[in-house]
Motif scaffolding. Structure first.
Motif, PDB file in Angstrom:
ATOM      1  N   ILE A  40      12.016   7.297  -3.965  1.00 23.28           N
ATOM      2  CA  ILE A  40      12.982   8.386  -4.079  1.00 23.28           C
ATOM      3  C   ILE A  40      12.494   9.206  -5.267  1.00 23.28           C
ATOM      4  N   GLU A  41      11.962  10.393  -4.999  1.00 19.22           N
ATOM      5  CA  GLU A  41      11.340  11.179  -6.069  1.00 19.22           C
ATOM      6  C   GLU A  41      11.445  12.673  -5.821  1.00 19.22           C
ATOM      7  N   THR A  42      12.406  13.035  -4.988  1.00 16.27           N
ATOM      8  CA  THR A  42      12.685  14.461  -4.782  1.00 16.27           C
ATOM      9  C   THR A  42      14.201  14.644  -4.775  1.00 16.27           C
ATOM     10  N   VAL A  50       0.858  -1.194   0.000  1.00 18.18           N
ATOM     11  CA  VAL A  50       0.000   0.000   0.000  1.00 18.18           C
ATOM     12  C   VAL A  50       0.889   1.238   0.000  1.00 18.18           C
ATOM     13  N   ARG A  51       0.650   2.128  -0.986  1.00 20.96           N
ATOM     14  CA  ARG A  51       1.355   3.417  -0.942  1.00 20.96           C
ATOM     15  C   ARG A  51       0.548   4.356  -0.060  1.00 20.96           C
ATOM     16  N   ILE A  52       1.152   4.729   1.070  1.00 21.36           N
ATOM     17  CA  ILE A  52       0.493   5.645   1.997  1.00 21.36           C
ATOM     18  C   ILE A  52       0.715   7.082   1.520  1.00 21.36           C
ATOM     19  N   GLY A  57      10.848   7.482  -8.522  1.00 21.94           N
ATOM     20  CA  GLY A  57       9.602   8.090  -9.014  1.00 21.94           C
ATOM     21  C   GLY A  57       9.916   9.235  -9.962  1.00 21.94           C
ATOM     22  N   MET A  58       9.908   8.893 -11.231  1.00 19.80           N
ATOM     23  CA  MET A  58      10.352   9.834 -12.258  1.00 19.80           C
ATOM     24  C   MET A  58       9.449  11.071 -12.364  1.00 19.80           C
ATOM     25  N   ALA A  59       8.133  10.894 -12.138  1.00 16.61           N
ATOM     26  CA  ALA A  59       7.212  12.022 -12.349  1.00 16.61           C
ATOM     27  C   ALA A  59       7.477  13.116 -11.313  1.00 16.61           C
ATOM     28  N   ASP A  60       7.426  12.746 -10.049  1.00 18.72           N
ATOM     29  CA  ASP A  60       7.675  13.749  -9.019  1.00 18.72           C
ATOM     30  C   ASP A  60       9.108  14.258  -9.063  1.00 18.72           C
ATOM     31  N   PHE A  61      10.032  13.368  -9.436  1.00 15.77           N
ATOM     32  CA  PHE A  61      11.428  13.804  -9.501  1.00 15.77           C
ATOM     33  C   PHE A  61      11.585  14.896 -10.554  1.00 15.77           C
TER      34      PHE A  61
END
Ligand code: GLV
Ligand code: MG
Length: 313
Positions: free
Chosen positions: A142-144, A77-79, A170-174
């Motif tokens: 890891i997306e920041t 589950v992604r919280i 996480g390429m989108a948020d990164f």
């Protein structure tokens, strides 16, 4: 060889990670019947802010009502993220109502080891309070920029008693966080190769699985395969699927081919023979092979055995 050598924290097959919005219960049922190795039920960004509570309830029902183990799935589950007021509710409610049916929580937007500690602390209270003895693991996105700056310290938690078992990129948020000039999700992966490589190395140093995130253009199957092949060559062992059509492609790309398995066996045989005649190196098909080739071959064989075991279950 260093005196310290990491071994894998936990071996799970995670070639394909099918992401399912928590607001869509029909898709959860279908996900259980899919070929995905792992199903990721989402409380975070695929759920509208006013649907968070309903999504959590849907996820709790799906965890309890679907036999994920029988379906051969790792269920995660992604919280919501560490800065969100929803995060505590996600962890505590899901453990209280369905803690016996979840394999891992995925924490998004992890910036520092303290973000992981915060979830560990919640679990340390919620698990015994709810009488849950099952092992619940943690995975981090890891997306920041901050997450990447601290990725080694985050990965290192795995050797200091944490529940951590995988990192996802996480390429989108990164892209958003780095203010990159793109409006696509996951299609400009070559721009991020140094960052992907950095996360991969942190994972391998500390025994974690390395998983690549989403590819938004779900009609462009060749584009998906190209990106998946690039990260697989680097050492990534899985990729997200945000559409059912991507699942089989991820499974294929992240599995060794028959030719690779055969070659790996030939390498191991040739090295065995060389060793029995007192040699450390050997020649195979006109190329030099040595102990490092043996380790590369062993990686291929152990992955193919894990896949065969899953297929025969
Ligand atoms: C995944 O969450 C991403 O931002 O790519
Ligand atoms: Mg994200």
């Amino acid at each position: 060889m260093s005196l310290y050598e990491s071994s894998k924290v936990l071996i799970r097959l995670q070639r394909s990670v099918l992401s399912v919005p928590g607001s869509n219960p029909d898709m959860m049922e279908k996900a259980a019947g899919s070929e995905a190795d792992c199903v990721l039920l989402d409380c975070e960004d695929s759920v509208a802010p006013d649907k968070k509570s309903q999504a959590r309830r849907n996820i709790i029902s799906a965890l309890n009502e679907i036999d994920w183990k029988k379906a051969g799935k790792t269920v995660s589950v992604r919280i919501n993220g560490p800065q969100s007021r929803q995060m505590q509710r996600d962890v505590c409610k899901i453990i209280e109502k369905a803690g016996n049916h979840i394999d891992t929580f995925l924490i998004p937007k992890v910036g520092t080891p303290e973000d992981v500690h915060a979830v560990e602390k919640l679990l340390a209270i919620a698990l015994p309070t709810s009488g849950i003895t099952r092992r619940v693991g943690l995975e981090c996105l890891i997306e920041t920029a901050l997450g990447l700056v601290n990725v080694e310290a985050i990965a290192r938690l795995s050797v200091t008693g944490s529940r951590l078992e995988a990192l996802h990129f996480g390429m989108a948020d990164f892209s958003a966080n780095c203010q990159s000039r793109t409006l696509e999700i996951g299609e400009t992966d070559h721009l991020w190769y140094p960052s992907l490589q950095r996360m991969l190395v942190a994972c391998r140093a500390y025994g974690l699985r390395a998983i690549d995130g989403p590819y938004g253009d779900f009609r462009n199957l060749q584009g998906y395969v190209n990106v998946a092949r690039g990260v697989a060559a680097m050492g990534y062992e899985g990729k997200w699927a945000i559409h059912p059509a991507q699942i089989e492609l991820a499974n294929q790309v992240m599995s060794p081919t028959d030719a690779e398995v055969q070659k790996a066996r030939k390498i191991l045989n040739a090295l065995d023979q060389a060793q029995s005649s007192g040699q450390g190196v050997a020649s195979l098909d006109g190329k030099m092979i040595d102990a490092a080739s043996g380790k590369m071959a062993a990686n291929i064989i152990s992955k193919s055995l894990a896949i065969a075991e899953k297929d025969s279950a």
